[in-house]
Scaffold this motif. Structure first.
Motif, PDB file in Angstrom:
ATOM      1  N   LEU A  10     -18.649 -86.465 -26.691  1.00 28.09           N
ATOM      2  CA  LEU A  10     -18.409 -87.622 -27.557  1.00 28.09           C
ATOM      3  C   LEU A  10     -18.486 -88.914 -26.752  1.00 28.09           C
ATOM      4  O   LEU A  10     -19.058 -89.908 -27.207  1.00 28.09           O
ATOM      5  N   THR A  11     -17.947 -88.903 -25.554  1.00 26.97           N
ATOM      6  CA  THR A  11     -18.022 -90.073 -24.681  1.00 26.97           C
ATOM      7  C   THR A  11     -19.480 -90.401 -24.373  1.00 26.97           C
ATOM      8  O   THR A  11     -19.880 -91.563 -24.406  1.00 26.97           O
ATOM      9  N   ALA A  12     -20.285 -89.368 -24.104  1.00 24.38           N
ATOM     10  CA  ALA A  12     -21.704 -89.581 -23.814  1.00 24.38           C
ATOM     11  C   ALA A  12     -22.435 -90.138 -25.039  1.00 24.38           C
ATOM     12  O   ALA A  12     -23.266 -91.041 -24.915  1.00 24.38           O
ATOM     13  N   LEU A  18     -23.876 -97.314 -27.471  1.00 24.81           N
ATOM     14  CA  LEU A  18     -23.619 -98.659 -26.961  1.00 24.81           C
ATOM     15  C   LEU A  18     -24.817 -99.189 -26.179  1.00 24.81           C
ATOM     16  O   LEU A  18     -25.211-100.351 -26.344  1.00 24.81           O
ATOM     17  N   ALA A  19     -25.406 -98.332 -25.336  1.00 28.53           N
ATOM     18  CA  ALA A  19     -26.564 -98.753 -24.539  1.00 28.53           C
ATOM     19  C   ALA A  19     -27.734 -99.130 -25.433  1.00 28.53           C
ATOM     20  O   ALA A  19     -28.395-100.147 -25.209  1.00 28.53           O
ATOM     21  N   LEU A  31     -21.523 -93.368 -19.828  1.00 35.21           N
ATOM     22  CA  LEU A  31     -22.443 -92.291 -19.450  1.00 35.21           C
ATOM     23  C   LEU A  31     -22.194 -91.842 -18.012  1.00 35.21           C
ATOM     24  O   LEU A  31     -22.241 -90.644 -17.710  1.00 35.21           O
ATOM     25  N   GLU A  32     -21.937 -92.789 -17.128  1.00 37.89           N
ATOM     26  CA  GLU A  32     -21.659 -92.438 -15.734  1.00 37.89           C
ATOM     27  C   GLU A  32     -20.326 -91.715 -15.598  1.00 37.89           C
ATOM     28  O   GLU A  32     -20.173 -90.830 -14.750  1.00 37.89           O
ATOM     29  N   LYS A  33     -19.376 -92.073 -16.446  1.00 35.08           N
ATOM     30  CA  LYS A  33     -18.036 -91.466 -16.407  1.00 35.08           C
ATOM     31  C   LYS A  33     -18.090 -89.945 -16.636  1.00 35.08           C
ATOM     32  O   LYS A  33     -17.302 -89.203 -16.052  1.00 35.08           O
ATOM     33  N   LEU A  45     -28.857 -85.965 -20.034  1.00 33.57           N
ATOM     34  CA  LEU A  45     -29.676 -86.594 -18.997  1.00 33.57           C
ATOM     35  C   LEU A  45     -30.769 -87.477 -19.587  1.00 33.57           C
ATOM     36  O   LEU A  45     -31.085 -88.537 -19.037  1.00 33.57           O
ATOM     37  N   VAL A  46     -31.347 -87.078 -20.717  1.00 34.57           N
ATOM     38  CA  VAL A  46     -32.371 -87.904 -21.362  1.00 34.57           C
ATOM     39  C   VAL A  46     -31.762 -89.244 -21.792  1.00 34.57           C
ATOM     40  O   VAL A  46     -32.330 -90.307 -21.544  1.00 34.57           O
ATOM     41  N   HIS A  47     -30.596 -89.196 -22.421  1.00 29.10           N
ATOM     42  CA  HIS A  47     -29.952 -90.436 -22.870  1.00 29.10           C
ATOM     43  C   HIS A  47     -29.508 -91.300 -21.684  1.00 29.10           C
ATOM     44  O   HIS A  47     -29.642 -92.528 -21.717  1.00 29.10           O
ATOM     45  N   PHE A  48     -29.004 -90.654 -20.651  1.00 24.58           N
ATOM     46  CA  PHE A  48     -28.598 -91.383 -19.450  1.00 24.58           C
ATOM     47  C   PHE A  48     -29.823 -92.022 -18.795  1.00 24.58           C
ATOM     48  O   PHE A  48     -29.798 -93.194 -18.403  1.00 24.58           O
ATOM     49  N   GLY A  49     -30.916 -91.274 -18.705  1.00 29.62           N
ATOM     50  CA  GLY A  49     -32.153 -91.812 -18.133  1.00 29.62           C
ATOM     51  C   GLY A  49     -32.679 -93.000 -18.919  1.00 29.62           C
ATOM     52  O   GLY A  49     -33.148 -93.990 -18.345  1.00 29.62           O
TER      53      GLY A  49
END
Length: 183
Positions: A10-12, A18-19, A31-33, A45-49
């Motif tokens: 959920l945090t991700a 937000l991003a 995302l880093e958290k 990883l796709v969303h973080f990337g």
């Protein structure tokens, strides 16, 4: 706050939203958290990337997306890597990745793959090929408004100035981008 007891998934999701919604730094922090907990989840990883790419951290984004692909991220990861490769000027690699997605997909990923391929091929000096692709996308109601400017440019180069003249006003009625000033 709200996220103290929430799941990392959920945090991700919130971080990704937000991003994408313009709160990039806040989204990246979330995302880093959760990276330690979700760092082997290709979807995360796709969303973080994607967020890293939006933040201009292209080396980090490439490492994350490479990891997503290694972990079986599939066409979502492949398409995001194609977008990143295109941003970095590696148009042949981006086109090849997007072609793989295009061959296997339908729906939103197919539209994204075709858009990446058309842009890459235009940057590689092929105007008629991308123009035909954009015409097909327009016919299939898959053309995004921000692609009208690229299509107009391809039409002009491909010797179809009348089409370019019809497309430019359509594009300028949309929310303008910096590149639209070149039209």
């Amino acid at each position: 706050g709200l996220l103290r007891k929430q799941s990392p998934e959920l945090t991700a999701r919130l971080g990704s939203l937000l991003a994408r919604g313009g709160k990039l730094e806040e989204g990246l922090k979330l995302l880093e958290k959760v990276r330690a907990r979700l760092g082997r989840d290709p979807g995360y990883l796709v969303h973080f990337g994607m967020a890293l790419m939006k933040a201009g951290r292209e080396d980090d984004a490439e490492a994350v997306l490479t990891n997503a692909l290694t972990l079986g991220g599939g066409n979502d990861a492949r398409l995001m890597m194609a977008v990143l490769k295109g941003h970095r000027g590696h148009f042949e690699q981006a086109d090849a990745l997007a072609a793989t997605v295009e061959a296997a997909e339908e729906g939103p990923l197919l539209r994204g793959a075709r858009a990446v391929r058309a842009d890459c091929r235009l940057f590689l000096g092929d105007a008629p090929g991308p123009l035909a692709l954009w015409k097909q996308m327009q016919h299939d109601a898959q053309l995004e408004p921000d692609q009208l400017g690229h299509m107009a440019y391809a039409a002009q180069i491909a010797g179809e100035p009348e089409l370019a003249d019809r497309l430019i006003p359509q594009r300028l009625r949309q929310t303008p981008l910096a590149e639209d000033r070149l039209l």
